[in-house]
Design an enzyme around this catalytic site. Structure first.
Site, PDB file in Angstrom:
ATOM      1  N   CYS A 140       0.971  -1.151   0.077  1.00  0.00           N
ATOM      2  CA  CYS A 140       0.094  -0.027   0.146  1.00  0.00           C
ATOM      3  C   CYS A 140       0.710   1.383   0.027  1.00  0.00           C
ATOM      4  CB  CYS A 140      -1.057   0.070   1.256  1.00  0.00           C
ATOM      5  SG  CYS A 140      -2.019   1.408   1.482  1.00  0.00           S
ATOM      6  N   CYS A 143      -0.646   4.026   2.023  1.00  0.00           N
ATOM      7  CA  CYS A 143      -0.412   3.832   3.573  1.00  0.00           C
ATOM      8  C   CYS A 143       1.096   3.973   4.054  1.00  0.00           C
ATOM      9  CB  CYS A 143      -0.746   2.499   3.979  1.00  0.00           C
ATOM     10  SG  CYS A 143      -2.170   2.068   3.376  1.00  0.00           S
ATOM     11  N   ASP A 144       2.054   3.462   3.198  1.00  0.00           N
ATOM     12  CA  ASP A 144       3.461   3.424   3.644  1.00  0.00           C
ATOM     13  C   ASP A 144       4.472   4.200   2.892  1.00  0.00           C
ATOM     14  OD1 ASP A 144       2.783   1.953   5.524  1.00  0.00           O
ATOM     15  OD2 ASP A 144       2.868  -0.053   4.234  1.00  0.00           O
TER      16      ASP A 144
HETATM   17  C1  LIG Z   1      -0.134  -3.942   5.761  1.00  0.00           C
HETATM   18  C2  LIG Z   1      -1.161  -2.923   5.533  1.00  0.00           C
HETATM   19  C3  LIG Z   1      -0.979  -1.528   6.017  1.00  0.00           C
HETATM   20  C4  LIG Z   1      -2.016  -0.935   5.652  1.00  0.00           C
HETATM   21  N1  LIG Z   1      -1.823   0.512   6.353  1.00  0.00           N
HETATM   22  C5  LIG Z   1      -2.723   1.427   6.306  1.00  0.00           C
HETATM   23  C6  LIG Z   1      -2.640   2.605   7.047  1.00  0.00           C
HETATM   24  O1  LIG Z   1      -1.642   3.013   7.286  1.00  0.00           O
HETATM   25  N2  LIG Z   1      -3.841   3.481   6.966  1.00  0.00           N
HETATM   26  C7  LIG Z   1      -4.959   3.203   6.028  1.00  0.00           C
HETATM   27  O2  LIG Z   1      -5.943   4.014   6.416  1.00  0.00           O
HETATM   28  N3  LIG Z   1      -5.168   1.778   5.752  1.00  0.00           N
HETATM   29  C8  LIG Z   1      -4.106   1.128   5.592  1.00  0.00           C
HETATM   30  N4  LIG Z   1      -4.161  -0.473   5.162  1.00  0.00           N
HETATM   31  C9  LIG Z   1      -5.613  -0.544   4.490  1.00  0.00           C
HETATM   32  C10 LIG Z   1      -6.568  -0.861   5.346  1.00  0.00           C
HETATM   33  O3  LIG Z   1      -5.914  -1.867   6.345  1.00  0.00           O
HETATM   34  C11 LIG Z   1      -7.833  -1.306   4.781  1.00  0.00           C
HETATM   35  O4  LIG Z   1      -8.105  -0.341   3.859  1.00  0.00           O
HETATM   36  C12 LIG Z   1      -8.899  -1.584   5.914  1.00  0.00           C
HETATM   37  O5  LIG Z   1      -8.471  -2.259   6.888  1.00  0.00           O
HETATM   38  C13 LIG Z   1     -10.153  -1.937   5.267  1.00  0.00           C
HETATM   39  O6  LIG Z   1     -11.156  -2.197   6.164  1.00  0.00           O
HETATM   40  P1  LIG Z   1     -12.249  -3.387   5.978  1.00  0.00           P
HETATM   41  O7  LIG Z   1     -12.957  -3.167   7.298  1.00  0.00           O
HETATM   42  O8  LIG Z   1     -13.007  -3.002   4.728  1.00  0.00           O
HETATM   43  O9  LIG Z   1     -11.611  -4.817   5.942  1.00  0.00           O
HETATM   44  P2  LIG Z   1     -10.310  -5.569   6.589  1.00  0.00           P
HETATM   45  O10 LIG Z   1      -9.809  -4.720   7.431  1.00  0.00           O
HETATM   46  O11 LIG Z   1      -9.861  -6.300   5.334  1.00  0.00           O
HETATM   47  O12 LIG Z   1     -11.252  -6.566   7.668  1.00  0.00           O
HETATM   48  C14 LIG Z   1     -11.840  -7.463   7.057  1.00  0.00           C
HETATM   49  C15 LIG Z   1     -12.490  -8.508   8.116  1.00  0.00           C
HETATM   50  O13 LIG Z   1     -13.444  -9.335   7.786  1.00  0.00           O
HETATM   51  C16 LIG Z   1     -13.286 -10.777   8.230  1.00  0.00           C
HETATM   52  N5  LIG Z   1     -13.747 -11.793   7.538  1.00  0.00           N
HETATM   53  C17 LIG Z   1     -13.400 -12.038   5.864  1.00  0.00           C
HETATM   54  N6  LIG Z   1     -14.264 -13.051   5.545  1.00  0.00           N
HETATM   55  C18 LIG Z   1     -14.964 -13.369   6.582  1.00  0.00           C
HETATM   56  C19 LIG Z   1     -16.010 -14.503   6.830  1.00  0.00           C
HETATM   57  N7  LIG Z   1     -16.504 -15.074   5.600  1.00  0.00           N
HETATM   58  N8  LIG Z   1     -16.776 -14.589   8.096  1.00  0.00           N
HETATM   59  C20 LIG Z   1     -16.573 -13.431   8.990  1.00  0.00           C
HETATM   60  N9  LIG Z   1     -15.418 -12.506   8.832  1.00  0.00           N
HETATM   61  C21 LIG Z   1     -14.965 -12.612   7.897  1.00  0.00           C
HETATM   62  C22 LIG Z   1     -11.822 -10.653   8.532  1.00  0.00           C
HETATM   63  O14 LIG Z   1     -11.530 -11.650   9.548  1.00  0.00           O
HETATM   64  C23 LIG Z   1     -11.545  -9.284   8.958  1.00  0.00           C
HETATM   65  O15 LIG Z   1     -11.931  -8.933  10.234  1.00  0.00           O
HETATM   66  C24 LIG Z   1      -3.371  -1.215   5.329  1.00  0.00           C
HETATM   67  C25 LIG Z   1      -3.400  -2.582   4.829  1.00  0.00           C
HETATM   68  C26 LIG Z   1      -2.305  -3.275   4.625  1.00  0.00           C
HETATM   69  C27 LIG Z   1      -2.547  -4.706   4.213  1.00  0.00           C
END
Ligand SMILES: Cc1cc2nc3c(=O)[nH]c(=O)nc-3n(C[C@H](O)[C@H](O)[C@H](O)COP(=O)(O)OP(=O)(O)OC[C@H]3O[C@@H](n4cnc5c(N)ncnc54)[C@H](O)[C@@H]3O)c2cc1C
Length: 315
Positions: A140, A143-144
């Site tokens: 990302c 992000c980084d």
């Molecule tokens: C290494 C890294 C660093 C990052 N740094 C940043 C940053 O500094 N700032 C920033 O804004 N963004 C950052 N991001 C991006 C950010 O993490 C994502 O945009 C954000 O987490 C998305 O949130 P979300 O709630 O949509 O899903 P996610 O965070 O992807 O969470 C998905 C959830 O769904 C659950 N899940 C999936 N399938 C199922 C299922 N079938 N049943 C039940 N639960 C399920 C998983 O267990 C998880 O808890 C980073 C991403 C990565 C990988």
């Protein structure tokens, strides 16, 4: 399958920023939300040590710490946070059926899908090593990238997102080397032109990443193979960005929910509505453009409000 069926007003699937924000709003609206965390409690941010761009954290915060705080905030308003994984759904009727761990059957008036997406990596042992160390591998740039200001970085990828991220990095970094695995970009012409015209982006076509080199803690260089000449080169770099795509975690919904060709859920623009009434989507599961914690949280709020309005319309 289960003997007992639990009735739920608002089910939230997933525990990233989208899911927890939806839980905070739904709990405060007396919707008694039940949230299942899935295999990665806290979501993608639990894999990063430094979150510096989420508003409110003046000095930054670690991803795991931020997610614990979001969980605590949701619990404070009574959200029911549970362990478990949604394994099957049936959205064909008025009541939306969801199965947890293939055993617990839930009948839900509303469902908020916030299952996120998973970044793809090359799978090289050295890449995984530095990714886990938090020392120079990232999927990302937004992000980084900031951590690599005025430094030299390498990015691998050939699509629109890779071009977008290379261009973003070029504004921060001294030099960006872009490794494209084949002889052609997959990106649109306009995006390809943009990176080609950027002075501090060097594009190496037909190059494979061989190894991420470093001192075991931080990255120093990337070893790459020129597939045309067979020459192996070392490119000095402190950061290695992998921009080869994401896989949305949406497989179990595909028989009922309209997805795009890469598996992202399609929502009605400006809302969290899916094609199924009473089923809403938030966060990265529907977002291949922004993919940030703050946008996930924002759409989590929208999904809870849309679900609340849907329930009110049924009264
Ligand atoms: C290494 C890294 C660093 C990052 N740094 C940043 C940053 O500094 N700032 C920033 O804004 N963004 C950052 N991001 C991006 C950010 O993490 C994502 O945009 C954000 O987490 C998305 O949130 P979300 O709630 O949509 O899903 P996610 O965070 O992807 O969470 C998905 C959830 O769904 C659950 N899940 C999936 N399938 C199922 C299922 N079938 N049943 C039940 N639960 C399920 C998983 O267990 C998880 O808890 C980073 C991403 C990565 C990988």
């Amino acid at each position: 399958m289960s003997d007992t069926i639990e009735k739920i007003k608002c089910l939230i699937i997933g525990s990233g920023p989208a899911g927890y924000t939806a839980a905070i709003y739904a709990a405060r609206a007396n919707m008694n939300p039940v949230l299942y965390q899935g295999m990665q409690p806290g979501g993608q941010l639990t894999t990063t040590n430094e979150v510096e761009n989420f508003p409110g954290y003046v000095d930054g915060v670690t991803g795991p710490e931020m997610m614990v705080q979001l969980q605590e905030q949701a619990k404070r308003f009574g959200a029911d946070i549970r362990d478990g994984w949604a394994t099957k759904v049936d959205f064909s009727g008025d009541i939306h059926k969801v199965w947890i761990n293939d055993s617990i059957e839930l009948h839900c008036e509303t469902v908020i899908i916030s299952t996120g997406a998973t970044a793809k990596y090359l799978g090289l042992p050295s890449e995984q090593h530095y990714l886990n160390m938090g020392g120079g591998v990232s999927a990302c740039a937004v992000c980084d990238g900031f951590f690599y200001r005025n430094q030299e970085v390498v990015i691998v990828g050939a699509g629109d997102s890779a071009c977008e991220e290379a261009h973003y990095l070029s504004k921060l970094c001294k030099k960006v080397t872009m490794l494209v695995r084949s002889e052609k970009f997959r990106a649109s012409k306009i995006m390809e032109e943009r990176v080609r015209k950027t002075e501090n982006i060097e594009i190496l076509m037909n190059h494979d990443t061989v190894e991420v080199l470093g001192d075991s803690n931080v990255v120093h260089a990337i070893k790459a193979l020129n597939k045309t000449t067979g020459e192996v080169i070392e490119i000095p770099a402190t950061g290695f960005f992998v921009a080869i795509g994401h896989k949305p975690n949406t497989d179990i919904f595909k028989d009922y929910i309209t997805l795009d060709e890469t598996g992202y859920i399609i929502n009605t623009p400006g809302t969290s509505n899916t094609n199924v009434a009473g089923v809403f989507v938030a966060g990265d599961a529907a977002d291949h453009v922004y993919r940030q914690a703050i946008t996930a949280a924002g759409t989590g709020c929208m999904a809870a409000l849309d679900a609340e309005r849907y329930l009110a319309s049924k009264e």
